[in-house]
Scaffold this active site. Structure first.
Site, short mmCIF file in Angstrom:
data_model
loop_
_atom_site.label_atom_id
_atom_site.label_comp_id
_atom_site.label_asym_id
_atom_site.label_seq_id
_atom_site.Cartn_x
_atom_site.Cartn_y
_atom_site.Cartn_z
N LEU A 130 -1.92 -4.01 6.20
CA LEU A 130 -2.42 -4.31 7.54
C LEU A 130 -1.25 -4.41 8.50
CD1 LEU A 130 -5.44 -6.75 7.22
CD2 LEU A 130 -5.39 -4.35 7.87
N HIS A 131 -0.66 -3.27 8.79
CA HIS A 131 0.43 -3.15 9.74
C HIS A 131 0.11 -2.01 10.69
CE1 HIS A 131 3.06 -6.02 7.82
NE2 HIS A 131 2.67 -5.52 6.66
#
Length: 97
Positions: free
Chosen positions: A14-15
């Site tokens: 989750l970047h």
């Protein structure tokens, strides 16, 4: 309190783009969603900064939840569960991201 588990499938976790897409979807639900993984306290899933700094890598199992107090408004318990299922599907379908 509605809770749903999911596995982060985006290769970068989750970047950047996957995180932004997830946060946008959470915000659109209008619900105060929290995301957590083992060993950390939940963070506000509506905050891109909090989601990115909490470090949810590829393959990480996360728990999505909505605070019980949030269900006193126009969203029902079943509506919150449906929203969490949708968010979990998003996390699990971002493998091509």
């Amino acid at each position: 309190m509605p809770v749903h588990k999911a596995v982060v499938s985006a290769s970068v976790g989750l970047h950047a783009r996957p995180a932004a897409m997830f946060v946008r979807a959470v915000t659109e639900t209008g619900l105060p969603v929290s995301i957590r993984k083992a060993g950390i306290q939940g963070v506000d899933a509506r905050s891109l900064l909090e989601v990115m700094t909490a470090d949810f890598p590829f393959g990480c199992e996360v728990e999505l939840s909505v605070a019980e107090g949030a269900l006193n408004g126009p969203v029902s318990h079943s509506g919150a569960e449906a929203a969490l299922r949708m968010l979990a599907r998003l996390l699990e379908s971002q493998g091509a991201s």
